[in-house]
Write an enzyme that holds these catalytic residues in place. Structure first.
Site, PDB file in Angstrom:
ATOM      1  N   HIS A  86       0.802  -1.220   0.000  1.00  8.91           N
ATOM      2  CA  HIS A  86       0.000   0.000   0.000  1.00  8.91           C
ATOM      3  C   HIS A  86       0.836   1.272   0.000  1.00  8.91           C
ATOM      4  CE1 HIS A  86      -4.057  -1.375  -0.321  1.00  8.91           C
ATOM      5  NE2 HIS A  86      -3.573  -2.498   0.172  1.00  8.91           N
ATOM      6  N   GLU A 103     -10.808 -11.077  -7.625  1.00 13.97           N
ATOM      7  CA  GLU A 103      -9.439 -11.001  -7.106  1.00 13.97           C
ATOM      8  C   GLU A 103      -9.013 -12.305  -6.451  1.00 13.97           C
ATOM      9  OE1 GLU A 103      -8.891  -7.878  -4.199  1.00 13.97           O
ATOM     10  OE2 GLU A 103     -10.817  -8.255  -3.254  1.00 13.97           O
ATOM     11  N   ASP A 142      -4.389  -8.720  -5.673  1.00 14.71           N
ATOM     12  CA  ASP A 142      -4.675  -9.962  -4.954  1.00 14.71           C
ATOM     13  C   ASP A 142      -4.788 -11.145  -5.905  1.00 14.71           C
ATOM     14  OD1 ASP A 142      -4.672  -9.468  -2.155  1.00 14.71           O
ATOM     15  OD2 ASP A 142      -6.418  -8.194  -2.429  1.00 14.71           O
ATOM     16  N   CYS A 200      -9.051  -2.814 -11.612  1.00 10.54           N
ATOM     17  CA  CYS A 200      -8.692  -1.744 -10.670  1.00 10.54           C
ATOM     18  C   CYS A 200      -7.398  -2.042  -9.928  1.00 10.54           C
ATOM     19  CB  CYS A 200      -9.832  -1.465  -9.704  1.00 10.54           C
ATOM     20  SG  CYS A 200     -10.222  -2.866  -8.662  1.00 10.54           S
TER      21      CYS A 200
HETATM   22  C1  PEP Z   1      -6.420  -5.600  -5.749  1.00 11.63           C
HETATM   23  O1  PEP Z   1      -6.315  -6.555  -4.972  1.00 11.63           O
HETATM   24  O2  PEP Z   1      -5.956  -5.600  -6.912  1.00 11.63           O
HETATM   25  C2  PEP Z   1      -7.108  -4.374  -5.318  1.00 11.63           C
HETATM   26  C3  PEP Z   1      -7.416  -3.429  -6.186  1.00 11.63           C
HETATM   27  O3  PEP Z   1      -7.407  -4.220  -4.011  1.00 11.63           O
HETATM   28  P1  PEP Z   1      -6.334  -3.907  -2.847  1.00 11.63           P
HETATM   29  O4  PEP Z   1      -5.030  -3.554  -3.515  1.00 11.63           O
HETATM   30  O5  PEP Z   1      -6.887  -2.799  -2.037  1.00 11.63           O
HETATM   31  O6  PEP Z   1      -6.274  -5.210  -2.121  1.00 11.63           O
HETATM   32 MG    MG Z   2      -7.488  -6.639  -3.170  1.00 12.35          MG
END
Ligand code: PEP
Ligand code: MG
Length: 541
Positions: A188, A428, A452, A499
């Site tokens: 993150h 995901e 994920d 996304c």
């Molecule tokens: C992902 O897993 O690609 C996603 C967009 O969600 P996060 O990165 O918040 O787990």
């Molecule tokens: Mg995710």
């Protein structure tokens, strides 16, 4: 001058003062003390310092988020002066002849246990506050306070690693770059760097003594410079200038269509974590928000955000986006996104554990509070709701049942909301991609979470930097799963976006367009770069 090599997770050049953020060990040990009076005085000094910090937080919150949200810091100050709390600390120190840290930790644990056992929900909620104030005093006593937020000038932030709960506290206008020893490309911190459009390096083996000296980050080569000078500094400044010029050129694409030379169109939306990110979304001319990581509302708080607080946040985003689509993802807590007040058990495999929709399908009150807030806000724009970590049709049906309950309750209380909010799921997990034919019959859209999806498909923990050499971002297994989901979505006539971070990988834009992906939701800073790529492609060739 010294140069340390790391791995870049986002490009760009930063030059400025280095700030090392050290998380010192805050584990409490029990030790014997001779002078218990002096030990209690030590506690009292720490308590006063904690109250001073809380007053400063209150003043800051009052200015930034208003009286209602600031009140918690006033309550915490009062709790520190509560006689039950201070007398318990004093008794433990004097009766047992032990150190203040141990006395505070024991008092905090005991009082939290008592609160947790109460019938009244309000008092149960106070358990997290007691833990919070105890931890603050303990950190002061141990001399290991987090000083992330306090810095007068913009800095290159250097740390061992940064948890999402730490990055949310940052004053983002004061950060020029992130440099961490650990972390991974899809962590993150990396996502935050992309949102903020600042360079970030991981895997940098720095020495804490660099704190306070001038430094530079080259997010293209992965190099971290300590006291850069002479030709190197001049070259870095030129590169930074060149970046500014390129960014200016990209800005000429604002207002243009996301259309290939042969006329194929795609939506380019942006991902956000906080309400404040919306201004960067608009500045980069995204067509909507394809992922609002709502869990940051929870990470940024000391207790569960209330329905009203959430409603205000969603309403604001919807209003500012003025009719453009905003996909709000329901909370995705767990794994690397931990929040104390959820009191989640420590798990051996948190990424495979109790997280995201699994929490919502277990604790319906948390889920329904969020859904009510989203539905109430839905009148102020074009909201869509997306559910994370789906693995089965059964989960989706259960979600729809709960959504229907929330709608019925709102109707019964005459609370207005939009009936036609789109409901979608994240693809995901490999399971979701494999059964996407069945899932597509249940929802209005899919959005592929490639961060994920890659982690679970390739059995590569996204947080583990040691696995970087084994991580093939373009692995055909992941791309095939995306293609399967895309075909199945279109067979059922629903739209599909991406996304996860792969959506912004311009080396794959052509492949995604050829698959028929309808939307790419990327970090705000990547919107114009992806637009530039789309406009350069000719799929007829
Ligand atoms: C992902 O897993 O690609 C996603 C967009 O969600 P996060 O990165 O918040 O787990
Ligand atoms: Mg995710």
């Amino acid at each position: 001058m010294e140069v340390i090599n790391g791995k870049s997770v986002f490009g760009g050049i930063a030059i400025g003062k280095i700030k090392v953020y050290e998380k010192r060990d805050a584990t409490v040990k029990r030790s014997r003390v001779e002078d218990t009076q002096a030990e209690y005085a030590r506690f009292e000094t720490a308590k006063e310092e904690a109250k001073r910090q809380l007053q400063a937080l209150y003043d800051k919150a009052l200015k930034e988020v208003g009286e209602v949200n600031a009140q918690i810091f006033e309550v915490h100050q009062m709790m520190l002066d509560d006689l039950d709390f201070t007398e318990s600390v004093e008794n433990i120190i004097t009766d047992q002849g032990v150190n203040a840290e141990y006395a505070v930790a024991t008092t905090g644990d005991n009082m939290a246990t008592i609160f947790e056992a109460m019938d009244d929900e309000y008092f149960r909620g106070r358990a997290a506050d007691i833990k919070d104030i105890s931890e603050r005093v303990i950190r002061i006593l141990l001399g290991c306070e987090a000083d992330l937020a306090e810095s007068d000038e913009p800095v290159i932030l250097v740390a061992d690693d940064l948890a999402p709960s730490e990055t949310v506290q940052l004053d983002k206008s004061k950060i020029l770059a992130f440099v961490t020893r650990h972390g991974s490309t899809s962590s993150h911190t990396a996502i935050l760097a992309r949102t903020m459009n600042i360079p970030a390096l991981i895997g940098v083996d720095y020495d804490a003594a660099v704190d306070g000296v001038m430094g530079a980050v080259d997010g293209y080569t992965g190099q971290f410079y300590i006291e850069p000078e002479g030709d190197t500094l001049t070259a870095l400044k030129e590169k930074r200038e060149e970046d500014r010029r390129k960014a200016e050129l990209l800005r000429e694409l604002k207002g243009e269509d996301n259309v290939t030379v042969d006329g194929k169109r795609i939506d380019i939306f942006a991902n956000i974590g906080t309400v404040e990110d919306v201004s960067i979304v608009l500045d980069n001319d995204a067509g909507g928000i394809g992922l609002f990581r709502s869990e940051f509302l929870y990470l940024n708080a000391d207790d569960f955000p209330t329905e009203e607080e959430q409603f205000q946040a969603y309403k604001k985003v919807l209003e500012v986006m003025a009719g453009k689509k905003v996909v709000i993802r329901t909370l995705d807590i767990g794994a690397d996104k931990q929040v104390d007040y959820f009191n989640l058990d420590k798990e051996d495999n948190p990424a495979l554990g109790y997280r995201a929709i699994r929490i919502c399908l277990t604790d319906h009150e948390i889920f329904k509070t969020q859904l009510r807030a989203i539905y109430r806000a839905s009148r102020y724009g074009q909201a869509a709701i997306m559910f994370p970590m789906i693995t089965s049709v059964k989960e989706v049906r259960k979600i729809k049942e709960i959504v229907a309950e929330v709608q019925a309750e709102l109707r019964a209380s005459d609370v207005p909301f939009k009936e036609d909010v789109e409901l979608g799921i994240m693809i995901e997990t490999p399971a979701a991609a494999v059964i996407s034919d069945l899932l597509a019959k249940e929802v209005d859209f899919f959005s592929v979470g490639t961060n994920d999806l890659s982690q679970y498909t390739l059995a590569i923990d996204r947080q583990n930097d040691k696995l970087e050499p084994f991580f093939d971002r373009h692995h055909p297994a992941v791309l095939r799963l995306i293609e399967t989901a895309c075909e199945n979505a279109h067979k059922e006539g629903i739209w599909i976006g991406i996304c996860g971070e792969l959506g912004a990988d311009v080396a794959l834009t052509e492949q995604f367009l050829r698959m028929g992906i309808d939307e790419l939701s990327v970090s705000p800073s990547m919107v114009l770069k992806v637009r530039e790529k789309v406009r350069s492609l000719d799929l007829s060739k």
